[in-house]
Design a protein around this motif. Structure first.
Motif, PDB file in Angstrom:
ATOM      1  N   LYS A  45       0.870  -1.134  -0.006  1.00 40.77           N
ATOM      2  CA  LYS A  45       0.130   0.028  -0.101  1.00 40.77           C
ATOM      3  C   LYS A  45       0.707   1.290   0.041  1.00 40.77           C
ATOM      4  O   LYS A  45       1.896   1.352   0.920  1.00 40.77           O
ATOM      5  N   CYS A  46       0.516   2.375  -0.878  1.00 36.43           N
ATOM      6  CA  CYS A  46       1.157   3.433  -1.032  1.00 36.43           C
ATOM      7  C   CYS A  46       0.797   4.399   0.026  1.00 36.43           C
ATOM      8  O   CYS A  46      -0.705   4.521   0.059  1.00 36.43           O
ATOM      9  N   ASN A  47       1.506   4.876   1.073  1.00 35.09           N
ATOM     10  CA  ASN A  47       0.835   5.952   1.741  1.00 35.09           C
ATOM     11  C   ASN A  47       0.865   7.413   1.050  1.00 35.09           C
ATOM     12  O   ASN A  47       0.355   8.182   1.867  1.00 35.09           O
ATOM     13  N   GLU A  48       1.409   7.576  -0.012  1.00 35.18           N
ATOM     14  CA  GLU A  48       1.069   8.788  -0.805  1.00 35.18           C
ATOM     15  C   GLU A  48       0.004   9.091  -1.523  1.00 35.18           C
ATOM     16  O   GLU A  48      -0.910   9.980  -1.521  1.00 35.18           O
ATOM     17  N   CYS A  49      -0.186   8.118  -2.698  1.00 42.70           N
ATOM     18  CA  CYS A  49      -1.555   8.018  -3.351  1.00 42.70           C
ATOM     19  C   CYS A  49      -2.604   6.880  -2.905  1.00 42.70           C
ATOM     20  O   CYS A  49      -3.478   6.810  -3.604  1.00 42.70           O
ATOM     21  N   ASN A  50      -2.271   6.361  -2.038  1.00 37.03           N
ATOM     22  CA  ASN A  50      -3.245   5.496  -1.220  1.00 37.03           C
ATOM     23  C   ASN A  50      -3.532   4.110  -2.258  1.00 37.03           C
ATOM     24  O   ASN A  50      -4.471   3.564  -1.731  1.00 37.03           O
TER      25      ASN A  50
ATOM     26  N   GLU B  42       9.980   1.695  -5.291  1.00 35.69           N
ATOM     27  CA  GLU B  42       9.204   3.049  -5.214  1.00 35.69           C
ATOM     28  C   GLU B  42       7.679   2.578  -5.614  1.00 35.69           C
ATOM     29  O   GLU B  42       7.461   1.603  -6.341  1.00 35.69           O
ATOM     30  N   CYS B  43       6.845   3.160  -5.431  1.00 37.26           N
ATOM     31  CA  CYS B  43       5.436   2.914  -5.921  1.00 37.26           C
ATOM     32  C   CYS B  43       5.325   3.109  -7.436  1.00 37.26           C
ATOM     33  O   CYS B  43       5.822   3.778  -7.927  1.00 37.26           O
ATOM     34  N   LYS B  44       4.518   1.945  -7.682  1.00 33.59           N
ATOM     35  CA  LYS B  44       4.563   1.654  -9.157  1.00 33.59           C
ATOM     36  C   LYS B  44       3.621   2.932  -9.903  1.00 33.59           C
ATOM     37  O   LYS B  44       3.661   3.182 -10.995  1.00 33.59           O
ATOM     38  N   GLU B  45       2.712   3.663  -8.853  1.00 31.38           N
ATOM     39  CA  GLU B  45       1.973   4.624  -9.476  1.00 31.38           C
ATOM     40  C   GLU B  45       2.583   5.992  -9.459  1.00 31.38           C
ATOM     41  O   GLU B  45       2.512   7.041 -10.364  1.00 31.38           O
ATOM     42  N   CYS B  46       2.842   6.494  -8.279  1.00 34.08           N
ATOM     43  CA  CYS B  46       3.325   7.734  -8.028  1.00 34.08           C
ATOM     44  C   CYS B  46       4.804   7.592  -8.024  1.00 34.08           C
ATOM     45  O   CYS B  46       5.363   8.897  -8.159  1.00 34.08           O
ATOM     46  N   HIS B  47       5.418   6.659  -8.003  1.00 33.66           N
ATOM     47  CA  HIS B  47       7.208   6.645  -8.356  1.00 33.66           C
ATOM     48  C   HIS B  47       7.646   7.093  -6.953  1.00 33.66           C
ATOM     49  O   HIS B  47       8.888   7.725  -7.401  1.00 33.66           O
TER      50      HIS B  47
HETATM   51 ZN   LIG Z   1       2.139   5.845  -4.794  1.00 34.13          ZN
END
Ligand SMILES: [Zn+2]
Length: 84
Positions: free
Chosen positions: A32-37, A58-63
């Motif tokens: 779970k990404c704490n940045e973009c959820n 790194e997050c695969k969505e917001c990198h």
């Molecule tokens: Zn993210």
């Protein structure tokens, strides 16, 4: 602090032995990404445990780095004959 991996209770042993003849285990980690959820899963890596902070991916969505945490770990049995 409980930082041990938590797995669902195992089915009885006869069941496992039976399935091992044909099935292969596959472990998946949900991050779970704490940045973009967002939540997404990837292959389990050695050392993963629930609530672990992932600081080398790194997050695969917001990198962004150091924003991922392990939300869940589950294992499933894959039947090699059934996979396409
Ligand atoms: Zn993210």
């Amino acid at each position: 602090m409980a930082e041990e991996p938590q797995f669902p209770p195992l089915p009885d042993i006869g069941d496992i032995l039976d399935r091992k003849k044909r099935f292969i285990p596959k472990k998946t980690t949900v991050l779970k990404c704490n940045e973009c959820n967002i939540k997404y899963s990837r292959e389990f890596k050695e050392g993963d445990y629930v609530f672990k902070k992932i600081d080398d991916e790194e997050c695969k969505e917001c990198h962004r780095g150091t924003v991922l945490a392990v939300e869940e770990i589950y294992s499933e049995w894959i039947d090699p004959k059934k996979s396409k």
